[in-house]
Design an enzyme around this catalytic site. Sequence first.
Site, PDB file in Angstrom:
ATOM      1  N   ASP A  67       0.820  -1.211   0.000  1.00 31.80           N
ATOM      2  CA  ASP A  67       0.000   0.000   0.000  1.00 31.80           C
ATOM      3  C   ASP A  67       0.858   1.267   0.000  1.00 31.80           C
ATOM      4  O   ASP A  67       2.075   1.206   0.191  1.00 31.80           O
ATOM      5  CB  ASP A  67      -0.976  -0.009   1.189  1.00 31.80           C
ATOM      6  CG  ASP A  67      -0.315  -0.420   2.513  1.00 31.80           C
ATOM      7  OD1 ASP A  67       0.921  -0.426   2.586  1.00 31.80           O
ATOM      8  OD2 ASP A  67      -1.045  -0.722   3.470  1.00 31.80           O
ATOM      9  N   ASN A 136      -7.998  -2.555  13.975  1.00 26.63           N
ATOM     10  CA  ASN A 136      -9.389  -2.881  13.606  1.00 26.63           C
ATOM     11  C   ASN A 136      -9.457  -4.089  12.670  1.00 26.63           C
ATOM     12  O   ASN A 136     -10.490  -4.347  12.060  1.00 26.63           O
ATOM     13  CB  ASN A 136     -10.066  -1.661  12.971  1.00 26.63           C
ATOM     14  CG  ASN A 136      -9.373  -1.195  11.685  1.00 26.63           C
ATOM     15  OD1 ASN A 136      -8.439  -1.841  11.221  1.00 26.63           O
ATOM     16  ND2 ASN A 136      -9.827  -0.098  11.114  1.00 26.63           N
ATOM     17  N   HIS A 138      -7.657  -4.542   9.908  1.00 25.28           N
ATOM     18  CA  HIS A 138      -7.371  -4.319   8.482  1.00 25.28           C
ATOM     19  C   HIS A 138      -6.046  -4.972   8.088  1.00 25.28           C
ATOM     20  O   HIS A 138      -5.148  -5.138   8.904  1.00 25.28           O
ATOM     21  CB  HIS A 138      -7.429  -2.834   8.100  1.00 25.28           C
ATOM     22  CG  HIS A 138      -6.298  -1.970   8.551  1.00 25.28           C
ATOM     23  ND1 HIS A 138      -6.490  -0.766   9.187  1.00 25.28           N
ATOM     24  CD2 HIS A 138      -4.952  -2.103   8.433  1.00 25.28           C
ATOM     25  CE1 HIS A 138      -5.315  -0.216   9.430  1.00 25.28           C
ATOM     26  NE2 HIS A 138      -4.365  -1.003   9.002  1.00 25.28           N
ATOM     27  N   GLU A 143      -9.917  -1.608   4.896  1.00 23.10           N
ATOM     28  CA  GLU A 143     -10.608  -1.274   6.133  1.00 23.10           C
ATOM     29  C   GLU A 143     -11.847  -2.153   6.303  1.00 23.10           C
ATOM     30  O   GLU A 143     -12.354  -2.720   5.323  1.00 23.10           O
ATOM     31  CB  GLU A 143     -11.013   0.204   6.098  1.00 23.10           C
ATOM     32  CG  GLU A 143      -9.845   1.173   6.017  1.00 23.10           C
ATOM     33  CD  GLU A 143      -9.137   1.368   7.361  1.00 23.10           C
ATOM     34  OE1 GLU A 143      -9.160   0.438   8.201  1.00 23.10           O
ATOM     35  OE2 GLU A 143      -8.547   2.437   7.563  1.00 23.10           O
TER      36      GLU A 143
HETATM   37  C1  GLP Z   1      -0.938   0.542   8.493  1.00 22.67           C
HETATM   38  C2  GLP Z   1      -0.570  -0.270   7.257  1.00 22.67           C
HETATM   39  C3  GLP Z   1      -0.801  -1.743   7.491  1.00 22.67           C
HETATM   40  C4  GLP Z   1      -0.189  -2.165   8.792  1.00 22.67           C
HETATM   41  C5  GLP Z   1      -0.868  -1.451   9.920  1.00 22.67           C
HETATM   42  C6  GLP Z   1      -0.350  -1.828  11.289  1.00 22.67           C
HETATM   43  O1  GLP Z   1      -2.254   0.949   8.515  1.00 22.67           O
HETATM   44  N1  GLP Z   1      -1.272   0.141   6.092  1.00 22.67           N
HETATM   45  O2  GLP Z   1      -0.254  -2.462   6.382  1.00 22.67           O
HETATM   46  O3  GLP Z   1      -0.302  -3.545   8.956  1.00 22.67           O
HETATM   47  O4  GLP Z   1      -0.655  -0.054   9.741  1.00 22.67           O
HETATM   48  O5  GLP Z   1       0.774  -1.076  11.580  1.00 22.67           O
HETATM   49  P1  GLP Z   1       1.754  -1.317  12.785  1.00 22.67           P
HETATM   50  O6  GLP Z   1       2.568  -2.485  12.392  1.00 22.67           O
HETATM   51  O7  GLP Z   1       2.551  -0.054  12.860  1.00 22.67           O
HETATM   52  O8  GLP Z   1       0.923  -1.549  13.970  1.00 22.67           O
END
Ligand code: GLP
Length: 243
Positions: A67, A136, A138, A143
């Site tokens: 992403d 959440n 995702h 989402e």
């Molecule tokens: C973002 C990314 C996700 C990731 C998520 C969790 O929203 N788009 O790909 O898995 O954050 O992030 P973290 O690993 O910092 O908790």
Amino acid sequence: MKLVRAKDYLDMSRKAANIITAQIIMKPDSVLGLATGSSPVGIYKELQERYEKGDLDFSKIKTVNLDEYRGLSGDHPQSYRYFMNQHLFNVVNIAIENTYVPNGLAEDPEKGSAEYIKIINSLGGVDLQLLGIGNNGHIGFNEPGTPFGLEVHCVNLTDDTIEANKRFFDKKEDVPKQAYTMGIKTIMHAKKILLVASGESKADAIAKAITGPITPDLPASILQLHNDVTIIGDEAAFSKLPL
Ligand code: GLP
């Protein structure tokens, strides 16, 4: 689904790096699907160390990231392209032209998404997809409520996600409101999936993803239907799973 319990973040990172290392050794020209966020940072550090010791060679590896924020250029310190360059691509012997991240500056979201789908297809698909998980549930930026059938697309970020990600920006208003993401359909096409989760804030999402109903309301729950998924979690992230 294979669940691997790790003691803590470092242990999780090493175990995940072992799987990626094995993938690269067994198939030196693998296509790796990569993720950003705090969860994979330790994995990339491990991979860098193994490269520096001479144990890993990225020269034939290709990567596609999950992403990217819409509106940020690759030079923006909070863009996912910048993150990847900093944490992995600039510190191992990967050819930068073999690394792909969605173009955050594509003017037309439909065209930007279609171009990225073309790139993934031209690489012949993803051998191993690394994923984090949002609080959440995702994955990528899919989402809750996103239909499972989508490929790469542009999404409106939920307030939850903007709130969770504002820690990387000066203020909440600076967090982009939209992002490009591989859709669930794209993610599910990967041959292997490796999801990592660390910390108590992920415990609910992990428990629901693994033991709850398969529903777009908890996007990671779709992984129950993939035939080669490994989830590595530390004690806190697995704390709400039945023993
Ligand atoms: C973002 C990314 C996700 C990731 C998520 C969790 O929203 N788009 O790909 O898995 O954050 O992030 P973290 O690993 O910092 O908790």
